[in-house]
Design a protein around this motif. Structure first.
Motif, PDB file in Angstrom:
ATOM      1  N   GLU A  78       0.847  -1.188   0.000  1.00 25.39           N
ATOM      2  CA  GLU A  78       0.000   0.000   0.000  1.00 25.39           C
ATOM      3  C   GLU A  78       0.892   1.252   0.000  1.00 25.39           C
ATOM      4  O   GLU A  78       0.610   2.218  -0.687  1.00 25.39           O
ATOM      5  CB  GLU A  78      -0.907  -0.033   1.233  1.00 25.39           C
ATOM      6  N   GLU A  79       1.967   1.193   0.772  1.00 26.64           N
ATOM      7  CA  GLU A  79       2.911   2.327   0.848  1.00 26.64           C
ATOM      8  C   GLU A  79       3.439   2.710  -0.531  1.00 26.64           C
ATOM      9  O   GLU A  79       3.490   3.878  -0.876  1.00 26.64           O
ATOM     10  CB  GLU A  79       4.108   1.968   1.735  1.00 26.64           C
ATOM     11  N   SER A  80       3.857   1.712  -1.315  1.00 25.65           N
ATOM     12  CA  SER A  80       4.444   2.043  -2.614  1.00 25.65           C
ATOM     13  C   SER A  80       3.380   2.534  -3.595  1.00 25.65           C
ATOM     14  O   SER A  80       3.670   3.375  -4.450  1.00 25.65           O
ATOM     15  CB  SER A  80       5.231   0.860  -3.190  1.00 25.65           C
ATOM     16  N   VAL A  81       2.161   2.041  -3.459  1.00 25.20           N
ATOM     17  CA  VAL A  81       1.079   2.545  -4.323  1.00 25.20           C
ATOM     18  C   VAL A  81       0.783   3.996  -3.957  1.00 25.20           C
ATOM     19  O   VAL A  81       0.615   4.844  -4.835  1.00 25.20           O
ATOM     20  CB  VAL A  81      -0.201   1.677  -4.199  1.00 25.20           C
ATOM     21  N   ILE A  82       0.768   4.300  -2.660  1.00 24.73           N
ATOM     22  CA  ILE A  82       0.533   5.680  -2.215  1.00 24.73           C
ATOM     23  C   ILE A  82       1.636   6.597  -2.744  1.00 24.73           C
ATOM     24  O   ILE A  82       1.364   7.689  -3.249  1.00 24.73           O
ATOM     25  CB  ILE A  82       0.409   5.744  -0.667  1.00 24.73           C
ATOM     26  N   ALA A  83       2.879   6.141  -2.692  1.00 22.75           N
ATOM     27  CA  ALA A  83       3.999   6.933  -3.226  1.00 22.75           C
ATOM     28  C   ALA A  83       3.797   7.169  -4.716  1.00 22.75           C
ATOM     29  O   ALA A  83       4.019   8.275  -5.230  1.00 22.75           O
ATOM     30  CB  ALA A  83       5.314   6.212  -2.970  1.00 22.75           C
ATOM     31  N   ARG A  84       3.348   6.144  -5.430  1.00 18.68           N
ATOM     32  CA  ARG A  84       3.122   6.235  -6.874  1.00 18.68           C
ATOM     33  C   ARG A  84       2.001   7.243  -7.166  1.00 18.68           C
ATOM     34  O   ARG A  84       2.102   8.043  -8.091  1.00 18.68           O
ATOM     35  CB  ARG A  84       2.762   4.835  -7.385  1.00 18.68           C
ATOM     36  N   ILE A  85       0.939   7.207  -6.354  1.00 18.74           N
ATOM     37  CA  ILE A  85      -0.177   8.138  -6.538  1.00 18.74           C
ATOM     38  C   ILE A  85       0.299   9.582  -6.359  1.00 18.74           C
ATOM     39  O   ILE A  85      -0.110  10.468  -7.089  1.00 18.74           O
ATOM     40  CB  ILE A  85      -1.309   7.830  -5.521  1.00 18.74           C
ATOM     41  N   MET A  86       1.172   9.780  -5.369  1.00 15.67           N
ATOM     42  CA  MET A  86       1.628  11.138  -5.100  1.00 15.67           C
ATOM     43  C   MET A  86       2.421  11.711  -6.268  1.00 15.67           C
ATOM     44  O   MET A  86       2.370  12.905  -6.526  1.00 15.67           O
ATOM     45  CB  MET A  86       2.405  11.189  -3.787  1.00 15.67           C
ATOM     46  N   GLU A  87       3.119  10.844  -7.013  1.00 19.10           N
ATOM     47  CA  GLU A  87       3.846  11.374  -8.176  1.00 19.10           C
ATOM     48  C   GLU A  87       3.012  11.327  -9.449  1.00 19.10           C
ATOM     49  O   GLU A  87       3.305  12.022 -10.408  1.00 19.10           O
ATOM     50  CB  GLU A  87       5.196  10.685  -8.348  1.00 19.10           C
TER      51      GLU A  87
END
Length: 118
Positions: A78-87
């Motif tokens: 979930e953390e990496s998906v959230i990071a991806r969403i932010m960019e």
């Protein structure tokens, strides 16, 4: 009249975001617009939406950005998906709208109307 100013997170290109802006404008409600192409959504803000709706409900699974991201095929946290969403804000089902404790995802006139009732 609601004293809470709705925050609309979206992009200028998103027709759903424009629909939200129009909805509030027609009701003479001032909004705080955050263009996600200019400023990424704050992680805490995004987390609030994730806690309420779940990460998959926030993703625009039909969108081109999602297709290009290969998220459907990657095993990610979930953390990496959230990071991806932010960019890449295009991964989100826009707009994300928040007024006080009321949150909505996507085009949701019913939810927006609720924001104005309190």
């Amino acid at each position: 009249m609601a004293e809470v100013q709705p925050q609309v997170f979206g992009t200028k290109k998103s027709k759903e975001t424009r629909a939200a802006e129009r909805f509030f404008k027609e009701r003479r409600v001032k909004i705080h617009f955050v263009d996600l192409n200019e400023r990424p959504i704050a992680k805490g803000e995004l987390t609030r939406f994730v806690q309420k709706f779940g990460l998959n409900a926030l993703l625009d699974l039909e969108g081109k950005a999602y297709e290009r991201s290969n998220l459907a095929y990657l095993r990610t946290t979930e953390e990496s998906v959230i990071a991806r969403i932010m960019e890449t804000p295009e991964l989100l089902k826009l707009p994300l709208v928040r007024a006080g404790k009321v949150l909505t995802v996507g085009e949701d006139p019913t939810g927006w109307a609720q924001m104005l009732e309190d």
